[in-house]
Structure formats: structure tokens, C-alpha cells
Design an enzyme around this catalytic site. Structure first.
Site, PDB file in Angstrom:
ATOM      1  N   GLN A  90      16.237   0.241  15.598  1.00 35.03           N
ATOM      2  CA  GLN A  90      16.094  -1.278  15.507  1.00 35.03           C
ATOM      3  C   GLN A  90      15.169  -1.733  16.838  1.00 35.03           C
ATOM      4  OE1 GLN A  90      19.600  -0.007  15.016  1.00 35.03           O
ATOM      5  NE2 GLN A  90      18.634   0.424  13.239  1.00 35.03           N
TER       6      GLN A  90
ATOM      7  N   ASP B  13      10.557  -0.860  13.441  1.00 38.48           N
ATOM      8  CA  ASP B  13       9.423  -0.191  12.683  1.00 38.48           C
ATOM      9  C   ASP B  13       8.168  -0.298  13.585  1.00 38.48           C
ATOM     10  OD1 ASP B  13      11.290   0.414  10.798  1.00 38.48           O
ATOM     11  OD2 ASP B  13      10.703  -1.461   9.628  1.00 38.48           O
TER      12      ASP B  13
ATOM     13  N   LYS C  43       8.690   3.839  16.981  1.00 38.60           N
ATOM     14  CA  LYS C  43       9.388   4.464  17.967  1.00 38.60           C
ATOM     15  C   LYS C  43       9.681   5.910  17.871  1.00 38.60           C
ATOM     16  CE  LYS C  43      12.828   1.611  16.709  1.00 38.60           C
ATOM     17  NZ  LYS C  43      12.205   0.870  15.864  1.00 38.60           N
TER      18      LYS C  43
ATOM     19  N   GLY D 283      14.981   4.225  10.189  1.00 43.53           N
ATOM     20  CA  GLY D 283      13.968   5.068   9.674  1.00 43.53           C
ATOM     21  C   GLY D 283      12.911   5.392  10.310  1.00 43.53           C
ATOM     22  N   HIS D 284      12.834   6.389  11.058  1.00 44.68           N
ATOM     23  CA  HIS D 284      11.928   6.834  11.990  1.00 44.68           C
ATOM     24  C   HIS D 284      10.846   7.981  11.362  1.00 44.68           C
ATOM     25  CE1 HIS D 284      14.658   5.279  15.357  1.00 44.68           C
ATOM     26  NE2 HIS D 284      14.498   4.371  14.594  1.00 44.68           N
TER      27      HIS D 284
HETATM   28  P1  GDP Z   1      10.262   3.207  13.856  1.00 48.18           P
HETATM   29  O1  GDP Z   1      11.316   2.756  12.928  1.00 48.18           O
HETATM   30  O2  GDP Z   1      10.057   2.236  15.045  1.00 48.18           O
HETATM   31  O3  GDP Z   1      10.428   4.385  14.146  1.00 48.18           O
HETATM   32  O4  GDP Z   1       8.969   3.133  12.980  1.00 48.18           O
HETATM   33  P2  GDP Z   1       8.826   3.520  11.368  1.00 48.18           P
HETATM   34  O5  GDP Z   1       8.661   4.817  11.477  1.00 48.18           O
HETATM   35  O6  GDP Z   1       9.882   2.664  10.451  1.00 48.18           O
HETATM   36  O7  GDP Z   1       7.319   2.857  11.061  1.00 48.18           O
HETATM   37  C1  GDP Z   1       6.233   3.201  11.801  1.00 48.18           C
HETATM   38  C2  GDP Z   1       5.133   3.882  10.986  1.00 48.18           C
HETATM   39  O8  GDP Z   1       3.878   3.632  11.438  1.00 48.18           O
HETATM   40  C3  GDP Z   1       5.414   5.431  10.428  1.00 48.18           C
HETATM   41  O9  GDP Z   1       5.145   5.421   9.186  1.00 48.18           O
HETATM   42  C4  GDP Z   1       4.605   5.985  11.359  1.00 48.18           C
HETATM   43  O10 GDP Z   1       4.257   7.510  10.932  1.00 48.18           O
HETATM   44  C5  GDP Z   1       3.472   5.216  11.547  1.00 48.18           C
HETATM   45  N1  GDP Z   1       2.662   5.272  12.894  1.00 48.18           N
HETATM   46  C6  GDP Z   1       3.357   5.256  14.061  1.00 48.18           C
HETATM   47  N2  GDP Z   1       2.109   5.074  14.970  1.00 48.18           N
HETATM   48  C7  GDP Z   1       1.116   4.911  14.515  1.00 48.18           C
HETATM   49  C8  GDP Z   1      -0.218   4.516  14.647  1.00 48.18           C
HETATM   50  O11 GDP Z   1      -0.654   4.486  15.806  1.00 48.18           O
HETATM   51  N3  GDP Z   1      -1.146   4.170  13.590  1.00 48.18           N
HETATM   52  C9  GDP Z   1      -0.882   4.501  12.219  1.00 48.18           C
HETATM   53  N4  GDP Z   1      -1.774   4.127  11.214  1.00 48.18           N
HETATM   54  N5  GDP Z   1       0.635   4.696  11.869  1.00 48.18           N
HETATM   55  C10 GDP Z   1       1.232   4.809  12.697  1.00 48.18           C
HETATM   56  P1  IMO Z   2      14.407   1.038  12.730  1.00 45.35           P
HETATM   57  O1  IMO Z   2      14.862   1.660  13.680  1.00 45.35           O
HETATM   58  C1  IMO Z   2      13.716  -2.752  10.718  1.00 45.35           C
HETATM   59  C2  IMO Z   2      17.275  -4.966   9.660  1.00 45.35           C
HETATM   60  C3  IMO Z   2      17.476  -5.203   8.408  1.00 45.35           C
HETATM   61  C4  IMO Z   2      18.394  -6.379   8.354  1.00 45.35           C
HETATM   62  C5  IMO Z   2      18.981  -6.455   9.784  1.00 45.35           C
HETATM   63  C6  IMO Z   2      20.626  -6.064   9.655  1.00 45.35           C
HETATM   64  O2  IMO Z   2      13.698   1.947  11.428  1.00 45.35           O
HETATM   65  O3  IMO Z   2      13.279   0.151  13.588  1.00 45.35           O
HETATM   66  P2  IMO Z   2      21.771  -3.844   9.037  1.00 45.35           P
HETATM   67  O4  IMO Z   2      21.800  -2.851   8.039  1.00 45.35           O
HETATM   68  O5  IMO Z   2      21.353  -2.889  10.575  1.00 45.35           O
HETATM   69  O6  IMO Z   2      23.011  -4.364   9.194  1.00 45.35           O
HETATM   70  O7  IMO Z   2      20.698  -4.808   8.802  1.00 45.35           O
HETATM   71  O8  IMO Z   2      18.248  -5.445  10.638  1.00 45.35           O
HETATM   72  N1  IMO Z   2      17.164  -3.467  10.185  1.00 45.35           N
HETATM   73  C7  IMO Z   2      16.032  -3.233  10.300  1.00 45.35           C
HETATM   74  N2  IMO Z   2      14.537  -3.560  10.451  1.00 45.35           N
HETATM   75  N3  IMO Z   2      13.872  -1.419  11.361  1.00 45.35           N
HETATM   76  C8  IMO Z   2      14.976  -1.023  11.374  1.00 45.35           C
HETATM   77  O9  IMO Z   2      15.297   0.239  12.059  1.00 45.35           O
HETATM   78  C9  IMO Z   2      16.225  -1.676  10.989  1.00 45.35           C
HETATM   79  N4  IMO Z   2      17.650  -1.406  10.807  1.00 45.35           N
HETATM   80  C10 IMO Z   2      18.002  -2.675  10.579  1.00 45.35           C
HETATM   81  O10 IMO Z   2      16.677  -5.195   7.400  1.00 45.35           O
HETATM   82  O11 IMO Z   2      17.399  -7.543   8.385  1.00 45.35           O
HETATM   83 MG    MG Z   3      11.752   2.309  10.808  1.00 46.32          MG
END
Ligand code: GDP
Ligand code: IMO
Ligand code: MG
Length: 430
Positions: free
Chosen positions: A223, A13, A16, A40-41
Site C-alpha cells: 500500500q 501500485d 514497489k 499486488g506486487h
Molecule cells: P506495487 O504494488 O507498488 O508493487 O506496484 P504494482 O506491481 O501493483 O504496479 C506497478 C506495475 O508497473 C507493475 O506491473 C510493474 O511491473 C510495472 N512497472 C514497474 N516499474 C515500471 C516502469 O518503470 N515502467 C513500466 N512501464 N512499468 C513498470
Molecule cells: P499495493 O501494495 C492500491 C486500497 C483498496 C481500497 C483501500 C482499502 O499493491 O500497492 P483494503 O482491502 O486494504 O481494506 O482496501 O485500499 N488498496 C490498494 N490500492 N494498491 C494496494 O496495494 C492496495 N491495497 C489496498 O483499493 O481503496
Molecule cells: Mg500493487
């Protein structure tokens, strides 16, 4: 050659999806190489959010190939739902390609993921319950069902029969769960097979040909390093290799074809699920980070654990993945902090460690060594050049580069595509 790997450096999270979407402006192909619908991106364009779990984050660009590589575990239901959702929003999905070698997530994988993790009691990982671990387990046990098997009705029928007999025994014996119905699963998956068929191909040939033809290819990690099955905080990890090396086995691309690696670093730290988190702030600071950052999981809605940036972890990720540049995200979330801390080492007995120890017992006894920075206390979301950032923010970033040994390549100051400062102009090629 122009290939870039985007990898998470912390516990996921990091943003990416946003960085992949930004760089995909220049790319012809975006490839997922590991993980599955546990990811979850979120990608935001002009205030509109697109939440992606199985589809690569290059999907918003028409004409781009979006490849689900052989190292991904594919949940057909999720892929099809996402495709439908995209089409409803007017997004072209014709560039999606799914590897015929990828393994298929089955209903018993999802079920056993939840039941199995709960049964671990205090030792539970807190998985996303999407069947990721059990699907990779079947692959490694050499009983998995691949996309190419799903495409062959008889092969699929045979494999499902054998697997389901075994899974039903396990469900009954280990969890007292009633057996799953063969006909129901067979019918459901035959439906998926027909809908997915036009997108299935040998993605190894496709991706390597594109690289050889000089097209720009992005590899999108899901991840992150600290969740990697070998390099993360085992056993509190996922079941795949999110590190840059995961690309070679998860997309069938040789190491010498990888040009650059970008490590995505959230300006502070979060973690979902169980396991060590040395800089976690179980106090009002952690609360403030969670509130300012709206830190709740995309897949499960769980509140994320929060804490200060751990530069030891980022440095470790840099060593393992050969990170050329950091893409630092969510710097704006720290806009309203008087003071910001960064962990630059772990105090363990009489030593200060600068890499992550394997033993969780040792990690537990480590005390983060913090440096304190003055906050900039102003809104940075409108800033578009590095020079214009407040000097306090630049100090924080420069120290991060020093401690991690990695250059700053991108600074993200908001979720939208345009809220991005590019520091390094040579990320793609040259
Ligand atoms: P990922 O799993 O690595 O793709 O990250 P997630 O999407 O789960 O979580 C990142 C969150 O931060 C998302 O809601 C993005 O829209 C948001 N985001 C990404 N870059 C920035 C930033 O520079 N500032 C803010 N405020 N939000 C951001
Ligand atoms: P993104 O791509 C954050 C965590 C789960 C758990 C562990 C194992 O959005 O960054 P799993 O279901 O993969 O066997 O769970 O990994 N986990 C994540 N945490 N971002 C993710 O993906 C994750 N995918 C799995 O919460 O601790
Ligand atoms: Mg994510």
C-alpha cells in the site's frame, strides 16, 4: 548496519515490487511488515511476470530470507498457493519465514470485509475484500488468532470456537447470512497449519540478528502513505501503517536500526477504490494515462483511477517517512505526451497549501496548482544512465525533487529488472 525501507508515497501500485526486487540483488533479507494479500506486487525479470500478494519481492533470489513479519495479516491459503506457484516455476521457497506473532486471516474476515463494505453504501471504501480490515479489527479487539495459535491444535480449536460463535451471530444479525461451519474451517486450517509449520519462527530475533551481523536487510512496504490508516485520506484507507514507521511495530525493529528510506513515486498518479484524488483526470488525459500504462489492479482487475503527479502528496510522504531518495517509476509511460502536468500546491480559499489537509471537506475544495512541462516524446526504455535521459525528462524530475525536497535516487524506465537507472550509489550503507 545496512537497512533500507521501501515505502509507497501515493495510493499504492507505484512499482514497489520492482524496486524491492532490484535492490534485493544486494540484500540478504527482505521483510514485509504490514498489510496482507490486499497487496499486488509485480516483479518482471526477462519479460516473465511474477505477481506477489503475500510473499516478499525478494523471492526470486536463491538463498535470500523472505520474511513475513508480525505486522502482516497472513492468509494461509494465499501464501501456500503462491509458494506452490513459485515452486512450479522452479523458484526456491525454502528461505521463507513467517512470524509466529502475525495474525491469521480467517474465512469470516474475507466474508465480512465484502458484506461490511457494501453495507456502507455511498460511504464504501472499495476494499479488496481480502479480509484485511476485519482481521486487524480482531487483533485490536484482542480476539485475533495468531500464527502461534494456529500451530497449537488445542489453542486454535478453542479460539476458533469462541470466535466463530460470535462471528456467526454477527453474520446473521447484520447481514442475514447463514452461519459458517466450524468443522469445515477447523479441518481446512489444520491442513494449512501443517504445511506452514516448517516456515514459522520468531522473525523478530531473526531480523534483528541479521541487522546486528551487518547483513543487508530490505523492508518492503505494501500500500502507501495516502492509504495509511492514520496519515491517508481517512476513512478511504487500508487498516495498517505503510509509512516507514510501520517497520518498527510491524517487524519488531527499533527506529535507530533504520538507515535509509526510499519512497517509490509513480511518475503520475493512480488510485483504486473510493476516496479523494485531487489530481484525478476524468477526461481523455486520464484515459490516455490508463491506456498507455495498462492501469488495471493486480488483485481485483479494477480499472485504476488516473491523474497527474501530485507533488504535494509526495512531499507529505517524505515528511512522514523521512524519505532519503525517490525511486521514480513508470517514467516511460509518459513517453507519448506532448504536455505533462505536475501539481505543486493546493489552492484553498486565499492560500496555497503545501501539505495534505486532514479534513476531506477541505481536500474537496482544494484546487491543484499545476505547472506544465514539455513532453520528451521519445522512447526512453533503452536508456541506462541519467545523463542520457532527454532534457525535458530531466527537467520534470529535477522539478519534482525541488518541490518535494527529496533527491532522485532511482529512475525506472520499464517493468524489467534491468530497465533501471541508479542515480544514488549509496542507497545501501556508506
Ligand atoms: P506495487 O504494488 O507498488 O508493487 O506496484 P504494482 O506491481 O501493483 O504496479 C506497478 C506495475 O508497473 C507493475 O506491473 C510493474 O511491473 C510495472 N512497472 C514497474 N516499474 C515500471 C516502469 O518503470 N515502467 C513500466 N512501464 N512499468 C513498470
Ligand atoms: P499495493 O501494495 C492500491 C486500497 C483498496 C481500497 C483501500 C482499502 O499493491 O500497492 P483494503 O482491502 O486494504 O481494506 O482496501 O485500499 N488498496 C490498494 N490500492 N494498491 C494496494 O496495494 C492496495 N491495497 C489496498 O483499493 O481503496
Ligand atoms: Mg500493487
Amino acid at each position: 548496519m545496512s537497512t533500507v525501507v521501501i515505502t509507497g508515497t501515493q495510493w499504492g501500485d507505484e512499482g514497489k515490487g520492482k524496486i524491492v526486487d532490484y535492490l534485493a540483488q544486494q540484500a540478504e533479507t527482505v521483510v514485509r511488515f504490514q498489510g496482507g494479500s490486499n497487496a499486488g506486487h509485480t516483479v518482471m525479470v526477462n519479460g516473465e511476470a511474477y505477481k506477489l500478494r503475500q510473499l516478499p519481492s525478494g523471492i526470486l533470489y536463491e538463498g535470500t530470507h523472505n520474511v513475513i513479519g508480525n505486522g502482516v495479516v497472513v492468509d494461509p491459503e494465499v501464501v501456500l498457493q503462491e509458494m506452490e506457484g513459485m515452486e512450479k516455476r522452479g523458484i526456491d521457497v525454502s528461505g521463507i519465514r513467517i512470524s509466529d506473532r502475525a495474525h491469521v486471516v480467517m474465512p469470516y474476515h474475507r466474508l465480512m470485509d465484502g458484506l461490511g463494505d457494501e453495507q456502507k453504501g455511498a460511504g464504501k471504501v472499495g476494499t479488496t475484500k481480502r479480509g484485511i480490515g476485519p482481521c486487524y479489527m480482531d487483533r485490536d479487539d484482542r480476539i485475533g488468532i495468531r500464527i502461534c495459535d494456529l500451530m497449537e491444535k488445542e489453542t486454535f480449536a478453542e479460539k476458533l470456537k469462541v470466535n466463530l460463535a460470535r462471528k456467526n451471530k454477527e453474520l446473521q444479525a447484520l447481514y442475514g447470512h447463514e452461519p459458517l461451519d466450524y468443522d469445515k474451517i477447523f479441518g481446512e486450517y489444520q491442513g494449512y497449519a501443517e504445511r506452514l509449520r516448517p516456515y514459522v519462527c520468531d522473525t523478530i530475533v531473526l531480523v534483528n540478528e541479521e541487522i546486528d551481523a551487518g547483513r543487508k536487510v530490505l523492508f518492503e512496504g505494501a500500500q502507501a502513505t495516502m492509504l495509511d490508516i492514520d496519515y491517508g485520506t481517512y476513512p478511504y484507507v487500508t487498516a495498517s501503517h505503510p509509512i516507514s514507521g510501520g517497520v518498527t511495530v510491524g517487524a519488531g525493529v527499533p527506529p535507530k536500526k533504520i538507515d535509509k528510506v526510499v519512497g517509490v513515486v509513480k511518475a503520475y498518479c493512480t488510485r483504486v477504490g473510493e476516496g479523494p484524488f485531487p489530481t484525478e483526470q476524468l477526461n481523455e488525459i486520464g484515459e490516455k494515462i490508463r491506456n498507455e500504462g495498462h492501469e488495471y489492479g493486480v488483485v481485483t482487475g479494477r480499472p485504476r483511477r488516473t491523474g497527474w503527479l501530485d507533488a504535494v502528496v509526495v512531499r507529505y510522504a517524505g515528511v512522514i517517512s523521512g524519505i532519503d531518495y525517490m525511486a521514480i517509476t513508470r517514467l516511460d509511460i509518459l513517453d507519448n505526451f506532448e504536455e505533462i502536468k505536475m501539481c505543486v500546491g493546493y489552492k484553498y480559499k486565499d492560500e496555497v497549501l503545501t501539505s495534505v489537509p486532514a479534513s476531506l471537506k477541505i481536500v474537496e475544495q482544494c484546487e491543484p496548482v499545476y505547472e506544465t512541462f514539455k513532453g520528451w516524446q521519445c522512447d526512453i526504455t533503452g536508456i541506462r544512465s541519467y545523463a542520457d535521459l532527454p532534457s525535458a525528462a530531466k527537467k520534470y524530475l529535477e522539478r519534482m525533487a525541488e518541490v518535494t525536497g527529496i533527491k532522485v535516487g532511482i529512475v525506472s524506465v520499464g517493468p524489467n529488472r534491468d530497465e533501471t537507472i541508479v542515480v544514488a550509489q549509496d542507497i545501501f550503507g556508506k
